[in-house]
Design an enzyme around this catalytic site. Sequence first.
Site, short mmCIF file in Angstrom:
data_model
loop_
_atom_site.label_atom_id
_atom_site.label_comp_id
_atom_site.label_asym_id
_atom_site.label_seq_id
_atom_site.Cartn_x
_atom_site.Cartn_y
_atom_site.Cartn_z
N LYS A 117 0.80 -1.22 0.00
CA LYS A 117 0.00 0.00 0.00
C LYS A 117 0.84 1.27 0.00
O LYS A 117 0.44 2.28 -0.58
CB LYS A 117 -0.98 -0.02 1.18
CG LYS A 117 -2.12 -1.00 0.99
CD LYS A 117 -3.11 -0.93 2.12
CE LYS A 117 -4.36 -1.75 1.81
NZ LYS A 117 -4.06 -3.14 1.45
N LYS A 159 -2.29 2.04 9.18
CA LYS A 159 -2.71 1.00 8.24
C LYS A 159 -1.55 0.08 7.89
O LYS A 159 -0.41 0.53 7.74
CB LYS A 159 -3.27 1.63 6.95
CG LYS A 159 -4.49 2.51 7.18
CD LYS A 159 -4.95 3.17 5.89
CE LYS A 159 -5.64 2.20 4.97
NZ LYS A 159 -6.26 2.89 3.82
N GLU A 201 -1.88 7.85 7.95
CA GLU A 201 -2.56 8.82 7.10
C GLU A 201 -3.66 9.51 7.88
O GLU A 201 -4.11 9.04 8.92
CB GLU A 201 -3.12 8.16 5.83
CG GLU A 201 -4.25 7.20 6.05
CD GLU A 201 -4.76 6.60 4.75
OE1 GLU A 201 -3.96 6.45 3.80
OE2 GLU A 201 -5.96 6.28 4.68
N LYS A 202 -4.09 10.65 7.38
CA LYS A 202 -5.13 11.44 8.04
C LYS A 202 -6.43 10.64 8.09
O LYS A 202 -6.84 10.02 7.11
CB LYS A 202 -5.35 12.74 7.27
CG LYS A 202 -6.41 13.67 7.87
CD LYS A 202 -5.99 14.23 9.20
CE LYS A 202 -7.05 15.19 9.74
NZ LYS A 202 -6.72 15.66 11.10
N ARG A 293 -7.36 -7.97 -9.03
CA ARG A 293 -8.12 -9.20 -9.26
C ARG A 293 -9.54 -8.82 -9.63
O ARG A 293 -9.92 -7.66 -9.59
CB ARG A 293 -8.13 -10.06 -7.99
CG ARG A 293 -8.63 -9.27 -6.77
CD ARG A 293 -8.79 -10.12 -5.54
NE ARG A 293 -8.98 -9.34 -4.33
CZ ARG A 293 -10.09 -8.74 -3.96
NH1 ARG A 293 -11.16 -8.81 -4.73
NH2 ARG A 293 -10.16 -8.06 -2.84
N ARG A 339 -25.26 -8.96 -0.73
CA ARG A 339 -24.58 -10.22 -0.42
C ARG A 339 -25.40 -10.97 0.62
O ARG A 339 -25.62 -10.48 1.73
CB ARG A 339 -23.18 -9.95 0.12
CG ARG A 339 -22.28 -9.18 -0.83
CD ARG A 339 -20.85 -9.20 -0.34
NE ARG A 339 -20.01 -8.28 -1.09
CZ ARG A 339 -18.68 -8.21 -0.99
NH1 ARG A 339 -18.05 -9.04 -0.16
NH2 ARG A 339 -17.98 -7.34 -1.70
#
Length: 456
Positions: A117, A159, A201-202, A293, A339
Site C-alpha cells: 500500500k 494501516k 494517514e489522516k 483481481r 450479499r
Amino acid sequence: MPIKKVLIANRGEIALRVIRACRELGIGSVQAYSSADKDSLPVRLADESVEIGGPQATESYLKGSTIIAAAKEFGADAIHPGYGFLSENPDFAEECAGAGLAYIGPQASIIRVMGDKAAARRLAVEAGVPVTPGSDGPAADSEAAVEVARSIGFPVLIKASAGGGGRGMRVVKNEDELREVFERASHEAAVAFGSGAVYVEKYLDKVRHIEVQVFGDGERVVHVGERDCSIQRRHQKLVEESPSPAVDEAMRERITTAARRLAERVNYRSAGTVEFIVDTATNDFYFIEMNTRIQVEHPVTEEVTGLDLIKEQIRVASGESMSLYQEDIKFFGHAIECRINAEDPDKGFMPRPGKLEEFTVPLGPGVRVDSHAYPGYVLPPYYDSLLAKVVTRGQTREEALARMRCALAEFQITGVPTTIGFHQRLLNEPAFLEGRVHTRYLKEEMWAGHPMQEML
C-alpha cells in the site's frame, strides 16, 4: 496461444462463474477443490475436477505448487485464481508463468507493487491521483509515526502496508495512544500479512467508499464506471451499487479519469479495481488501494454495461488485445447487489455454517443470482459465509430497489440464518434511500443504541 483449458483455483460462486464463462467460450474447465468442497456445485458442473488437499485453505487453496501440478496433470494451460486465496499473490503468478501456464490476471510485478500500500500510494502520487495526507512510506517506529501525525493533525489512521480488510488498522486520537497502539498494529499486520510495515494517514470522519472498475491488456486501459460500496461492517462490504447515488457527472469524470491514470501508470493487464474514499464534508476523493483481481461485486458493473469481465479476462490472458475501447463502453440503468451470507445479523453478523434444508432463489425481470448453493448443501465452516449474490437492475435506482425488495422476499432459505432480513430493513432506511450513507452508517446510525452496536 489461445487458452484451451482453465484450472479454477478457487471455490464457491466465483468458481461457478468462471466455469460458465469457459463454457461460453468453448474452453474446458478443471475445478480444483478441497476435501470439504467435494460435494460443491462447481465440482459437479466443471468438465473435470481434482482434489488438492484438506479442508483448511492452507492445505488446499493456498498450496500453489499443488495447484500448478494439478493443472499440468490435467492438461490445463491456464489458471484462474478468482478472488481471495492466491489471487493477489505475486509469487504464485510468477510460478504459473514459470510452469508455462497463463495466469488469468495482471502481471506479477503489478500484483507485487500494488499489494504494497505504501508503494501503491507513491505510484498514485506520481500519476497525479489524490491521496490522503500521510507518511510517504512505512513509519520506521512509533516516534516517526508521531512526527507524521503532528504534521497532518489528529486523528490519524494506522494501516498495514501489505494488508486489507481492516486488519492492522487503528484509528488514533492523540500521541500517547499512537505510541501505545503502534507496536500492536504492526504485530497484527505481521501475523496477518507477513509484514509488520505500517504507515500513517489522516483519518477522515465520515466517508463513502467508491471504487472504479478498470481493465487493461498491458498496453491500453479503460475504466468501466464506478461502484458505491459504502454499506459495510468491520470494513467488509454488504451492498454495492452502480452508479453511485452520491456521485455527479463532474465528479464521475474526475474519479474515473484518476483510476484510469493510475492503471496506465503500471501498464495494467486484466481486471482491477481502484478504490477511493470520498469525504462527505467536502466531496473530495482520495486513493485507498488497488485490488489486482476480479472483485466479488463485479456483477454490478456487468449489469449496467452488458460486458462479461470474466470472459474478457480469459481473452486477454490468451494474448489477445482488449476488445474494449472507452468510447464503446455505454452505461444504462442502475444495478444493486446484496450479499446474502449465512450469518446472524442480530449477533454481530456471526457466521453460522450448516446444512441448507431449503434453497430457492428469486427469478424475474432484472434479477440475477450468482450462487453455488443448493438444497441439502452443507456449508463448510472453513471459508467465508457467502451464500449468494443477488443483483437487480432497473432503468432507475428506484426500479432496481423495487426489484431488490421483490427478490429478497422471494428467497426461501432454511437451515441456516441469513442476512436477508438485514437487507430488507436497510432498503427501507430513509438515509439509504436518499443516498446519505457512509462507511460507518450501520454502526453509528442504523444500529445506534442497539445492543449489537458494539459488535459492528
